[in-house]
Scaffold this motif. Structure first.
Motif, PDB file in Angstrom:
ATOM      1  N   ARG A   4       0.840  -1.207   0.000  1.00 24.28           N
ATOM      2  CA  ARG A   4       0.000   0.000   0.000  1.00 24.28           C
ATOM      3  C   ARG A   4       0.867   1.246   0.000  1.00 24.28           C
ATOM      4  O   ARG A   4       1.876   1.328   0.678  1.00 24.28           O
ATOM      5  N   GLY A   5       0.448   2.238  -0.803  1.00 22.78           N
ATOM      6  CA  GLY A   5       1.140   3.522  -0.809  1.00 22.78           C
ATOM      7  C   GLY A   5       2.373   3.569  -1.683  1.00 22.78           C
ATOM      8  O   GLY A   5       3.020   4.604  -1.773  1.00 22.78           O
ATOM      9  N   VAL A   6       2.719   2.445  -2.311  1.00 23.29           N
ATOM     10  CA  VAL A   6       3.891   2.415  -3.184  1.00 23.29           C
ATOM     11  C   VAL A   6       3.419   2.552  -4.627  1.00 23.29           C
ATOM     12  O   VAL A   6       2.521   1.835  -5.064  1.00 23.29           O
ATOM     13  N   ALA A   7       4.016   3.504  -5.336  1.00 18.72           N
ATOM     14  CA  ALA A   7       3.633   3.723  -6.736  1.00 18.72           C
ATOM     15  C   ALA A   7       3.915   2.474  -7.565  1.00 18.72           C
ATOM     16  O   ALA A   7       4.953   1.835  -7.403  1.00 18.72           O
ATOM     17  N   ILE A   8       2.971   2.140  -8.436  1.00 12.70           N
ATOM     18  CA  ILE A   8       3.113   0.970  -9.301  1.00 12.70           C
ATOM     19  C   ILE A   8       3.440   1.468 -10.704  1.00 12.70           C
ATOM     20  O   ILE A   8       2.641   2.197 -11.299  1.00 12.70           O
ATOM     21  N   PRO A   9       4.613   1.110 -11.227  1.00 13.37           N
ATOM     22  CA  PRO A   9       4.959   1.575 -12.573  1.00 13.37           C
ATOM     23  C   PRO A   9       3.983   1.019 -13.608  1.00 13.37           C
ATOM     24  O   PRO A   9       3.548  -0.127 -13.516  1.00 13.37           O
ATOM     25  N   ASP A  10       3.630   1.859 -14.582  1.00 14.79           N
ATOM     26  CA  ASP A  10       2.733   1.450 -15.675  1.00 14.79           C
ATOM     27  C   ASP A  10       1.446   0.814 -15.148  1.00 14.79           C
ATOM     28  O   ASP A  10       0.990  -0.217 -15.649  1.00 14.79           O
ATOM     29  N   LEU A  11       0.853   1.434 -14.146  1.00 13.32           N
ATOM     30  CA  LEU A  11      -0.333   0.868 -13.508  1.00 13.32           C
ATOM     31  C   LEU A  11      -1.479   0.672 -14.489  1.00 13.32           C
ATOM     32  O   LEU A  11      -2.135  -0.372 -14.490  1.00 13.32           O
ATOM     33  N   ARG A  12      -1.741   1.685 -15.334  1.00 10.48           N
ATOM     34  CA  ARG A  12      -2.850   1.555 -16.286  1.00 10.48           C
ATOM     35  C   ARG A  12      -2.671   0.320 -17.154  1.00 10.48           C
ATOM     36  O   ARG A  12      -3.582  -0.479 -17.303  1.00 10.48           O
ATOM     37  N   GLU A  13      -1.491   0.165 -17.730  1.00  7.43           N
ATOM     38  CA  GLU A  13      -1.255  -0.990 -18.610  1.00  7.43           C
ATOM     39  C   GLU A  13      -1.337  -2.286 -17.826  1.00  7.43           C
ATOM     40  O   GLU A  13      -1.852  -3.291 -18.329  1.00  7.43           O
ATOM     41  N   ARG A  14      -0.867  -2.287 -16.607  1.00  6.24           N
ATOM     42  CA  ARG A  14      -0.935  -3.491 -15.776  1.00  6.24           C
ATOM     43  C   ARG A  14      -2.392  -3.890 -15.533  1.00  6.24           C
ATOM     44  O   ARG A  14      -2.756  -5.073 -15.629  1.00  6.24           O
ATOM     45  N   LEU A  15      -3.240  -2.901 -15.238  1.00  6.01           N
ATOM     46  CA  LEU A  15      -4.660  -3.181 -15.022  1.00  6.01           C
ATOM     47  C   LEU A  15      -5.343  -3.594 -16.327  1.00  6.01           C
ATOM     48  O   LEU A  15      -6.158  -4.524 -16.337  1.00  6.01           O
ATOM     49  N   PHE A  16      -5.017  -2.911 -17.425  1.00 11.25           N
ATOM     50  CA  PHE A  16      -5.615  -3.263 -18.715  1.00 11.25           C
ATOM     51  C   PHE A  16      -5.256  -4.700 -19.102  1.00 11.25           C
ATOM     52  O   PHE A  16      -6.115  -5.473 -19.528  1.00 11.25           O
ATOM     53  N   ALA A  17      -3.982  -5.037 -18.983  1.00  5.54           N
ATOM     54  CA  ALA A  17      -3.539  -6.393 -19.339  1.00  5.54           C
ATOM     55  C   ALA A  17      -4.205  -7.435 -18.439  1.00  5.54           C
ATOM     56  O   ALA A  17      -4.596  -8.514 -18.900  1.00  5.54           O
ATOM     57  N   GLY A  41      -2.436  -8.140  -9.187  1.00  4.11           N
ATOM     58  CA  GLY A  41      -1.636  -8.172  -7.964  1.00  4.11           C
ATOM     59  C   GLY A  41      -1.605  -6.828  -7.256  1.00  4.11           C
ATOM     60  O   GLY A  41      -0.594  -6.454  -6.664  1.00  4.11           O
ATOM     61  N   CYS A  42      -2.721  -6.112  -7.318  1.00  7.34           N
ATOM     62  CA  CYS A  42      -2.823  -4.779  -6.704  1.00  7.34           C
ATOM     63  C   CYS A  42      -3.841  -4.806  -5.570  1.00  7.34           C
ATOM     64  O   CYS A  42      -4.659  -5.709  -5.481  1.00  7.34           O
ATOM     65  N   ALA A  43      -3.828  -3.758  -4.771  1.00 13.88           N
ATOM     66  CA  ALA A  43      -4.824  -3.611  -3.712  1.00 13.88           C
ATOM     67  C   ALA A  43      -6.214  -3.501  -4.330  1.00 13.88           C
ATOM     68  O   ALA A  43      -6.371  -2.981  -5.438  1.00 13.88           O
ATOM     69  N   LYS A  44      -7.220  -3.964  -3.620  1.00  8.47           N
ATOM     70  CA  LYS A  44      -8.587  -4.041  -4.143  1.00  8.47           C
ATOM     71  C   LYS A  44      -9.119  -2.706  -4.666  1.00  8.47           C
ATOM     72  O   LYS A  44      -9.802  -2.658  -5.668  1.00  8.47           O
ATOM     73  N   GLY A  45      -8.825  -1.627  -3.989  1.00  8.25           N
ATOM     74  CA  GLY A  45      -9.416  -0.340  -4.364  1.00  8.25           C
ATOM     75  C   GLY A  45      -8.651   0.458  -5.397  1.00  8.25           C
ATOM     76  O   GLY A  45      -9.080   1.542  -5.777  1.00  8.25           O
ATOM     77  N   VAL A  46      -7.532  -0.070  -5.879  1.00  3.20           N
ATOM     78  CA  VAL A  46      -6.674   0.743  -6.744  1.00  3.20           C
ATOM     79  C   VAL A  46      -7.353   1.110  -8.072  1.00  3.20           C
ATOM     80  O   VAL A  46      -7.149   2.206  -8.588  1.00  3.20           O
ATOM     81  N   LEU A  47      -8.188   0.241  -8.597  1.00  7.20           N
ATOM     82  CA  LEU A  47      -8.868   0.552  -9.858  1.00  7.20           C
ATOM     83  C   LEU A  47      -9.754   1.780  -9.685  1.00  7.20           C
ATOM     84  O   LEU A  47      -9.745   2.690 -10.516  1.00  7.20           O
ATOM     85  N   HIS A  48     -10.488   1.831  -8.588  1.00  7.29           N
ATOM     86  CA  HIS A  48     -11.409   2.957  -8.363  1.00  7.29           C
ATOM     87  C   HIS A  48     -10.687   4.219  -7.898  1.00  7.29           C
ATOM     88  O   HIS A  48     -11.277   5.298  -7.897  1.00  7.29           O
ATOM     89  N   THR A  49      -9.416   4.090  -7.557  1.00  2.00           N
ATOM     90  CA  THR A  49      -8.614   5.277  -7.257  1.00  2.00           C
ATOM     91  C   THR A  49      -8.260   6.004  -8.552  1.00  2.00           C
ATOM     92  O   THR A  49      -8.113   7.220  -8.570  1.00  2.00           O
ATOM     93  N   HIS A  50      -8.153   5.257  -9.631  1.00  3.22           N
ATOM     94  CA  HIS A  50      -7.705   5.827 -10.909  1.00  3.22           C
ATOM     95  C   HIS A  50      -8.814   5.949 -11.954  1.00  3.22           C
ATOM     96  O   HIS A  50      -8.634   6.637 -12.956  1.00  3.22           O
ATOM     97  N   PHE A  51      -9.929   5.274 -11.739  1.00  2.65           N
ATOM     98  CA  PHE A  51     -11.059   5.308 -12.677  1.00  2.65           C
ATOM     99  C   PHE A  51     -12.336   5.514 -11.874  1.00  2.65           C
ATOM    100  O   PHE A  51     -12.508   4.911 -10.820  1.00  2.65           O
TER     101      PHE A  51
END
Length: 196
Positions: A4-17, A41-51
């Motif tokens: 938690r709280g650590v930036a995930i590189p290329d998060l959008r692409e990771r979620l899309f893939a 492999g992300c925290a449950k709420g991360v998608l709704h943090t960005h979308f």
């Protein structure tokens, strides 16, 4: 899982893939924000943090893949005078067809929020079918000037027919359908270039 709280590189692409893998493996009905974040492999709420919503996420996935296809079509300008015109066009058409799983396209079309978001983004200038059509028109015109395409070829109409047909195939094909896309695209390009 990312801490938690650590930036995930290329998060959008990771979620899309991750979303594409979920749909390919489990079907469109299995696509939930929780399934996507678990797969990524992300925290449950991360998608709704960005979308703002799952619909917006699906729309942004589709728009991202359309933009990738538009960039691929732009690269045609570097291929003027190289290889076969039909092969160059077929490669761009097949890249668009391969850019999205038919089930993801189905979600973007059938979920009203995703459909509206996608349409509004395209109308506002997000790269999509119009950008692809323009790139193909410019490419065909350059090839016509070199004499590699018939002198009376209507480049803009040919590009519209190619992109429109591929768009139709992308939006209507079934994941399990019998369509041999490579053969179909090859016949289409041959026809459009006046090869019968």
């Amino acid at each position: 899982m990312s801490p938690r709280g650590v930036a995930i590189p290329d998060l959008r692409e990771r979620l899309f893939a991750a979303a594409e893998r979920v749909v390919a493996r489990d079907g469109a009905a299995a696509l939930t924000s929780r399934a996507v974040t678990a797969e990524a492999g992300c925290a449950k709420g991360v998608l709704h943090t960005h979308f703002a919503s799952l619909d917006e996420f699906i729309s942004e996935l589709v728009l991202d893949r359309f933009a990738r296809s538009a960039r691929h079509a732009e690269e045609l300008r570097e291929r003027v005078g190289q290889d076969e015109v039909a092969g160059n066009l077929a490669e761009v058409a097949l890249a668009l067809l391969d850019s999205l799983d038919p089930a993801v396209v189905g979600l973007a079309m059938t979920r009203p929020g995703a459909s509206l978001h996608t349409r509004q983004a395209l109308e506002s200038g997000a790269p999509g079918f119009s950008a692809m059509q323009e790139s193909i028109t410019v490419y065909l015109e350059a090839e016509r000037q070199l004499g590699r395409v018939e002198h009376d070829t209507d480049s803009a109409t040919t590009a519209l027919a190619l992109v429109g047909t591929v768009h139709h195939l992308l939006m209507t094909r079934s994941p399990d359908g019998p369509l041999d896309t490579r053969e179909t695209v090859g016949r289409l390009v041959t026809l459009l270039l006046g090869g019968g």
